[in-house]
Design an enzyme around this catalytic site. Sequence first.
Site, PDB file in Angstrom:
ATOM      1  N   LYS A  13       1.437 -38.250  82.806  1.00 40.04           N
ATOM      2  CA  LYS A  13       0.123 -38.582  82.235  1.00 40.04           C
ATOM      3  C   LYS A  13      -1.006 -38.442  83.250  1.00 40.04           C
ATOM      4  O   LYS A  13      -2.047 -37.882  82.957  1.00 40.04           O
ATOM      5  CB  LYS A  13       0.054 -40.050  81.765  1.00 40.04           C
ATOM      6  CG  LYS A  13       1.048 -40.493  80.772  1.00 40.04           C
ATOM      7  CD  LYS A  13       0.765 -41.945  80.354  1.00 40.04           C
ATOM      8  CE  LYS A  13       0.804 -42.964  81.474  1.00 40.04           C
ATOM      9  NZ  LYS A  13       2.113 -43.251  82.041  1.00 40.04           N
ATOM     10  N   ARG A  88      -2.115 -51.162  77.281  1.00 46.83           N
ATOM     11  CA  ARG A  88      -0.685 -51.301  77.572  1.00 46.83           C
ATOM     12  C   ARG A  88      -0.007 -52.221  76.566  1.00 46.83           C
ATOM     13  O   ARG A  88       1.205 -52.401  76.607  1.00 46.83           O
ATOM     14  CB  ARG A  88      -0.497 -51.932  78.955  1.00 46.83           C
ATOM     15  CG  ARG A  88      -0.591 -50.966  80.135  1.00 46.83           C
ATOM     16  CD  ARG A  88       0.752 -50.557  80.584  1.00 46.83           C
ATOM     17  NE  ARG A  88       1.155 -50.402  81.956  1.00 46.83           N
ATOM     18  CZ  ARG A  88       0.657 -49.648  82.913  1.00 46.83           C
ATOM     19  NH1 ARG A  88      -0.448 -49.006  82.753  1.00 46.83           N
ATOM     20  NH2 ARG A  88       1.243 -49.548  84.073  1.00 46.83           N
ATOM     21  N   ARG A 127       8.631 -39.810  92.894  1.00 48.77           N
ATOM     22  CA  ARG A 127       7.261 -40.122  93.317  1.00 48.77           C
ATOM     23  C   ARG A 127       7.268 -41.264  94.339  1.00 48.77           C
ATOM     24  O   ARG A 127       6.511 -41.255  95.308  1.00 48.77           O
ATOM     25  CB  ARG A 127       6.417 -40.527  92.101  1.00 48.77           C
ATOM     26  CG  ARG A 127       4.981 -40.874  92.466  1.00 48.77           C
ATOM     27  CD  ARG A 127       4.167 -41.350  91.283  1.00 48.77           C
ATOM     28  NE  ARG A 127       4.600 -42.645  90.796  1.00 48.77           N
ATOM     29  CZ  ARG A 127       4.131 -43.245  89.717  1.00 48.77           C
ATOM     30  NH1 ARG A 127       3.233 -42.640  88.965  1.00 48.77           N
ATOM     31  NH2 ARG A 127       4.562 -44.428  89.343  1.00 48.77           N
ATOM     32  N   ARG A 133       4.365 -45.913  97.302  1.00 48.73           N
ATOM     33  CA  ARG A 133       3.574 -46.997  96.713  1.00 48.73           C
ATOM     34  C   ARG A 133       4.364 -48.302  96.771  1.00 48.73           C
ATOM     35  O   ARG A 133       5.558 -48.313  96.494  1.00 48.73           O
ATOM     36  CB  ARG A 133       3.281 -46.651  95.250  1.00 48.73           C
ATOM     37  CG  ARG A 133       1.842 -46.336  94.971  1.00 48.73           C
ATOM     38  CD  ARG A 133       1.658 -45.766  93.597  1.00 48.73           C
ATOM     39  NE  ARG A 133       2.058 -46.689  92.536  1.00 48.73           N
ATOM     40  CZ  ARG A 133       1.912 -46.440  91.246  1.00 48.73           C
ATOM     41  NH1 ARG A 133       1.372 -45.304  90.858  1.00 48.73           N
ATOM     42  NH2 ARG A 133       2.297 -47.299  90.344  1.00 48.73           N
ATOM     43  N   ARG A 144       8.944 -51.989  84.920  1.00 53.15           N
ATOM     44  CA  ARG A 144       7.827 -51.359  84.205  1.00 53.15           C
ATOM     45  C   ARG A 144       8.320 -50.656  82.942  1.00 53.15           C
ATOM     46  O   ARG A 144       7.660 -50.675  81.908  1.00 53.15           O
ATOM     47  CB  ARG A 144       7.099 -50.359  85.109  1.00 53.15           C
ATOM     48  CG  ARG A 144       6.089 -51.010  86.041  1.00 53.15           C
ATOM     49  CD  ARG A 144       4.947 -50.044  86.390  1.00 53.15           C
ATOM     50  NE  ARG A 144       5.465 -48.885  87.076  1.00 53.15           N
ATOM     51  CZ  ARG A 144       5.513 -48.767  88.416  1.00 53.15           C
ATOM     52  NH1 ARG A 144       5.071 -49.747  89.170  1.00 53.15           N
ATOM     53  NH2 ARG A 144       5.994 -47.679  88.963  1.00 53.15           N
TER      54      ARG A 144
END
Length: 189
Positions: A13, A88, A127, A133, A144
């Site tokens: 996205k 969300r 990622r 991160r 998540r």
Amino acid sequence: MNLLVLGPQGAGKGTQAKRIALEYGIPHVSTGDMFRAAQAEGTDFGKQVGAIMESGKLVPDELTIAMIADRLSQPDAQAGFVLDGFPRNLAQAEALDAMLSRIGRGLDAILFFNIPDEVGMERALKRAELEGRADDTPEVIAKRLEIYHSETEPIIEHYRATGKLVPLHADRTVDEVWSELSDSLQVVA
Ligand code: AMP
């Protein structure tokens, strides 16, 4: 053009939203990026949301909705925007509907990035390795995904009912997804 990208982590996205923003000259409004920027600034708000993000849970609706209302009222968002990571859950989706209808605007398309869980998980883990991160540990990624299924997925039906939902085959290369996506935007733009 007022757009929204919807789908699980690892669906691509963010990448596509950035490209839409460039092509159409509209801001890419990512709640995750905004929260991370606040965290980096080290304000009280940033510390509060930072701790929540690192658990993979959702930041409270009041804070998130207020932040988006403020962002969408900025001059650069008047010609349109591409929202990423918001809404969300159903309460956020309803708040967005109300916010937009108050100012006589509406969403032109909701781009739904459809992807199998395993593929999204695999991409998110990759990622995590690349970007490092703090909220990208395997446990947080799994949390998540769980929240995506329980809280975010129900909004797909909310948007399907508007007739503006555009399902995309997100389990393909960036260029293939872009090609399908830009063809559908030609119709709504
Ligand atoms: P993202 O970059 O979209 O994966 O978001 C990273 C984290 O920011 C999420 O795991 C949440 O903790 C928080 N977050 C982002 N967007 C929202 C939202 N719309 N509502 C609540 N929390 C959010």
